[in-house]
Design a protein around this motif. Structure first.
Motif, PDB file in Angstrom:
ATOM      1  N   ASN A 206      -5.073  -4.396 -13.762  1.00 16.61           N
ATOM      2  CA  ASN A 206      -5.165  -5.775 -14.256  1.00 16.61           C
ATOM      3  C   ASN A 206      -6.031  -5.858 -15.500  1.00 16.61           C
ATOM      4  O   ASN A 206      -5.712  -6.573 -16.460  1.00 16.61           O
ATOM      5  CB  ASN A 206      -5.758  -6.699 -13.184  1.00 16.61           C
ATOM      6  N   PHE A 207      -7.141  -5.104 -15.510  1.00 23.73           N
ATOM      7  CA  PHE A 207      -8.016  -5.096 -16.686  1.00 23.73           C
ATOM      8  C   PHE A 207      -7.290  -4.538 -17.909  1.00 23.73           C
ATOM      9  O   PHE A 207      -7.393  -5.098 -19.007  1.00 23.73           O
ATOM     10  CB  PHE A 207      -9.274  -4.271 -16.411  1.00 23.73           C
ATOM     11  N   ILE A 208      -6.542  -3.473 -17.717  1.00 22.62           N
ATOM     12  CA  ILE A 208      -5.790  -2.885 -18.831  1.00 22.62           C
ATOM     13  C   ILE A 208      -4.802  -3.904 -19.399  1.00 22.62           C
ATOM     14  O   ILE A 208      -4.690  -4.087 -20.616  1.00 22.62           O
ATOM     15  CB  ILE A 208      -5.053  -1.608 -18.382  1.00 22.62           C
ATOM     16  N   GLY A 209      -4.090  -4.596 -18.508  1.00 27.04           N
ATOM     17  CA  GLY A 209      -3.114  -5.586 -18.948  1.00 27.04           C
ATOM     18  C   GLY A 209      -3.752  -6.777 -19.632  1.00 27.04           C
ATOM     19  O   GLY A 209      -3.278  -7.239 -20.682  1.00 27.04           O
ATOM     20  N   ALA A 210      -4.846  -7.285 -19.056  1.00 28.30           N
ATOM     21  CA  ALA A 210      -5.506  -8.468 -19.617  1.00 28.30           C
ATOM     22  C   ALA A 210      -6.179  -8.151 -20.949  1.00 28.30           C
ATOM     23  O   ALA A 210      -6.042  -8.899 -21.927  1.00 28.30           O
ATOM     24  CB  ALA A 210      -6.525  -9.010 -18.617  1.00 28.30           C
ATOM     25  N   ALA A 211      -6.923  -7.043 -20.997  1.00 29.37           N
ATOM     26  CA  ALA A 211      -7.605  -6.671 -22.237  1.00 29.37           C
ATOM     27  C   ALA A 211      -6.602  -6.254 -23.311  1.00 29.37           C
ATOM     28  O   ALA A 211      -6.808  -6.528 -24.502  1.00 29.37           O
ATOM     29  CB  ALA A 211      -8.594  -5.530 -21.966  1.00 29.37           C
ATOM     30  N   GLY A 212      -5.519  -5.602 -22.890  1.00 29.50           N
ATOM     31  CA  GLY A 212      -4.477  -5.238 -23.845  1.00 29.50           C
ATOM     32  C   GLY A 212      -3.839  -6.464 -24.480  1.00 29.50           C
ATOM     33  O   GLY A 212      -3.584  -6.493 -25.689  1.00 29.50           O
ATOM     34  N   LEU A 213      -3.596  -7.481 -23.666  1.00 26.26           N
ATOM     35  CA  LEU A 213      -3.052  -8.731 -24.208  1.00 26.26           C
ATOM     36  C   LEU A 213      -4.051  -9.369 -25.169  1.00 26.26           C
ATOM     37  O   LEU A 213      -3.665  -9.896 -26.224  1.00 26.26           O
ATOM     38  CB  LEU A 213      -2.707  -9.699 -23.083  1.00 26.26           C
TER      39      LEU A 213
ATOM     40  N   VAL B  80       0.820  -1.214   0.000  1.00 27.32           N
ATOM     41  CA  VAL B  80       0.000   0.000   0.000  1.00 27.32           C
ATOM     42  C   VAL B  80       0.854   1.263   0.000  1.00 27.32           C
ATOM     43  O   VAL B  80       0.324   2.365  -0.197  1.00 27.32           O
ATOM     44  CB  VAL B  80      -0.980   0.032   1.205  1.00 27.32           C
ATOM     45  N   HIS B  81       2.155   1.123   0.216  1.00 30.65           N
ATOM     46  CA  HIS B  81       3.043   2.283   0.201  1.00 30.65           C
ATOM     47  C   HIS B  81       3.863   2.382  -1.084  1.00 30.65           C
ATOM     48  O   HIS B  81       4.733   3.246  -1.193  1.00 30.65           O
ATOM     49  CB  HIS B  81       3.976   2.259   1.420  1.00 30.65           C
ATOM     50  N   LEU B  82       3.587   1.510  -2.049  1.00 29.66           N
ATOM     51  CA  LEU B  82       4.252   1.612  -3.341  1.00 29.66           C
ATOM     52  C   LEU B  82       3.772   2.868  -4.072  1.00 29.66           C
ATOM     53  O   LEU B  82       2.610   3.266  -3.946  1.00 29.66           O
ATOM     54  CB  LEU B  82       3.942   0.397  -4.204  1.00 29.66           C
ATOM     55  N   PRO B  83       4.636   3.512  -4.858  1.00 31.77           N
ATOM     56  CA  PRO B  83       4.188   4.654  -5.677  1.00 31.77           C
ATOM     57  C   PRO B  83       3.078   4.217  -6.634  1.00 31.77           C
ATOM     58  O   PRO B  83       3.065   3.078  -7.109  1.00 31.77           O
ATOM     59  CB  PRO B  83       5.456   5.049  -6.442  1.00 31.77           C
ATOM     60  N   VAL B  84       2.173   5.136  -6.932  1.00 34.57           N
ATOM     61  CA  VAL B  84       1.029   4.816  -7.783  1.00 34.57           C
ATOM     62  C   VAL B  84       1.476   4.290  -9.143  1.00 34.57           C
ATOM     63  O   VAL B  84       0.923   3.305  -9.653  1.00 34.57           O
ATOM     64  CB  VAL B  84       0.119   6.057  -7.954  1.00 34.57           C
ATOM     65  N   LEU B  85       2.470   4.927  -9.751  1.00 34.64           N
ATOM     66  CA  LEU B  85       2.934   4.481 -11.063  1.00 34.64           C
ATOM     67  C   LEU B  85       3.447   3.050 -11.007  1.00 34.64           C
ATOM     68  O   LEU B  85       3.189   2.249 -11.912  1.00 34.64           O
ATOM     69  CB  LEU B  85       4.028   5.415 -11.590  1.00 34.64           C
ATOM     70  N   SER B  86       4.159   2.714  -9.940  1.00 35.37           N
ATOM     71  CA  SER B  86       4.661   1.344  -9.787  1.00 35.37           C
ATOM     72  C   SER B  86       3.511   0.354  -9.665  1.00 35.37           C
ATOM     73  O   SER B  86       3.530  -0.723 -10.281  1.00 35.37           O
ATOM     74  CB  SER B  86       5.572   1.248  -8.561  1.00 35.37           C
ATOM     75  N   VAL B  87       2.494   0.719  -8.880  1.00 35.32           N
ATOM     76  CA  VAL B  87       1.339  -0.163  -8.700  1.00 35.32           C
ATOM     77  C   VAL B  87       0.633  -0.388 -10.036  1.00 35.32           C
ATOM     78  O   VAL B  87       0.272  -1.522 -10.390  1.00 35.32           O
ATOM     79  CB  VAL B  87       0.353   0.432  -7.668  1.00 35.32           C
ATOM     80  N   VAL B  88       0.441   0.686 -10.803  1.00 41.28           N
ATOM     81  CA  VAL B  88      -0.251   0.575 -12.088  1.00 41.28           C
ATOM     82  C   VAL B  88       0.543  -0.297 -13.054  1.00 41.28           C
ATOM     83  O   VAL B  88      -0.017  -1.195 -13.705  1.00 41.28           O
ATOM     84  CB  VAL B  88      -0.495   1.973 -12.695  1.00 41.28           C
ATOM     85  N   MET B  89       1.846  -0.054 -13.157  1.00 42.73           N
ATOM     86  CA  MET B  89       2.665  -0.838 -14.079  1.00 42.73           C
ATOM     87  C   MET B  89       2.704  -2.307 -13.675  1.00 42.73           C
ATOM     88  O   MET B  89       2.583  -3.203 -14.521  1.00 42.73           O
ATOM     89  CB  MET B  89       4.081  -0.264 -14.136  1.00 42.73           C
ATOM     90  N   LEU B  90       2.860  -2.562 -12.382  1.00 37.87           N
ATOM     91  CA  LEU B  90       2.877  -3.945 -11.907  1.00 37.87           C
ATOM     92  C   LEU B  90       1.509  -4.605 -12.072  1.00 37.87           C
ATOM     93  O   LEU B  90       1.415  -5.814 -12.318  1.00 37.87           O
ATOM     94  CB  LEU B  90       3.309  -3.990 -10.439  1.00 37.87           C
TER      95      LEU B  90
END
Length: 274
Positions: A120-127, A27-37
């Motif tokens: 996760n939706f962005i990654g799954a739908a993008g794939l 929960v303390h990860l930077p937002v960009l890191s969370v989104v990319m991961l």
């Protein structure tokens, strides 16, 4: 540091402590890191789904054989998430342990779940889009494309409570796989811990929200732009949401309540009180 090395597995009590500490770190990860991961995790689970559908498209396999082999293949997704590193909504339901102990706030918990689920939706739908454009589904004389549509048709026409309870059962097994992976010290340890619970949920036909974020959009692309001549009246955005809502709710209950909070009561309740 010495606790990180050795040949023996971490005990369940040690796993509970590790899960709590990781939950706080997440929960303390930077937002960009969370989104990319999160995008990576969605794509990783999608790759597991690709592997599963490839096997299921082989009509020469018996039902049980196809389900079992497909489940083992689908395990690739969570192995990539755990070993390569990514943020998966269903696995992050274990953050409920850190929340129950008061180490993270409700707003931090909900922010993580919402942000990771969207990524996760962005990654799954993008794939799904990349796989469609690659022509992969034309393999086996188009049987792969037809299999995606058949699977999506069943998912999108599933009654609400059926999808919900299949989601509950799915994420009990997914979170148990994540839990047991925390016991391992090597890549082999983690892979073995993951394969059996994940292959079990897939073989049993339970519902994983992030896998559905890959399978159903790809089926929708095949229905709209592909060559598969198969009925798919339920494979629509409405049908997609009608599956996703109960499955996400079921995944939350299975992972956070029936795994995370149960283990909190067993191993961490007294620590939280003190």
């Amino acid at each position: 540091m010495s606790g990180l090395f050795g040949l023996d597995a971490f005990s369940p009590k040690e796993i509970a402590e590790r899960v709590n500490n990781v939950g706080v770190a997440k929960v303390h990860l930077p937002v960009l890191s969370v989104v990319m991961l999160g995008i990576l995790a969605g794509a990783f689970i999608g790759l597991g789904g690709l592997y599963f559908v490839l096997i299921k498209s082989d009509a020469s396999l018996s039902f049980a054989t196809g389900q079992l082999l497909g489940g083992v293949a689908f395990s690739l997704g969570l192995i990539l998430v755990i070993v390569a590193g990514a943020e998966l909504f269903t696995g992050n339901n274990l953050l409920a342990m850190a929340w129950a102990e008061g180490k993270i706030t409700t707003s931090q918990l909900l922010k993580n779940w919402g942000l990771v689920c969207l990524a996760n939706f962005i990654g799954a739908a993008g794939l799904a889009l990349l796989v469609f454009l690659s022509g992969h589904t034309d393999m086996n004389n188009g049987a792969i494309a037809e299999q995606y549509i058949k699977i999506a048709q069943l998912k999108c026409s599933m009654p609400f409570w059926t999808a919900f309870f299949k989601g509950v059962l799915c994420n009990i097994l997914v979170c148990m796989a994540v839990w047991m992976a925390f016991a391992g010290r090597t890549v082999i340890d983690k892979a073995v811990a993951i394969i059996f619970p994940i292959s079990a949920f897939v073989a049993a036909g339970f519902e994983h929200s992030i896998a559905n974020m890959y399978i159903i959009p790809l089926a929708m692309l095949e229905k709209a732009f592909g060559n598969a001549a198969i009925s798919a009246d339920a494979v629509t955005w409405f049908g997609f949401l009608g599956n996703l809502v109960p499955v996400i709710l079921g995944n939350l209950v299975g992972g956070s309540l029936l795994v995370g909070l149960v283990y909190h009561i067993i191993y961490r309740r007294n620590i939280a009180k003190s």
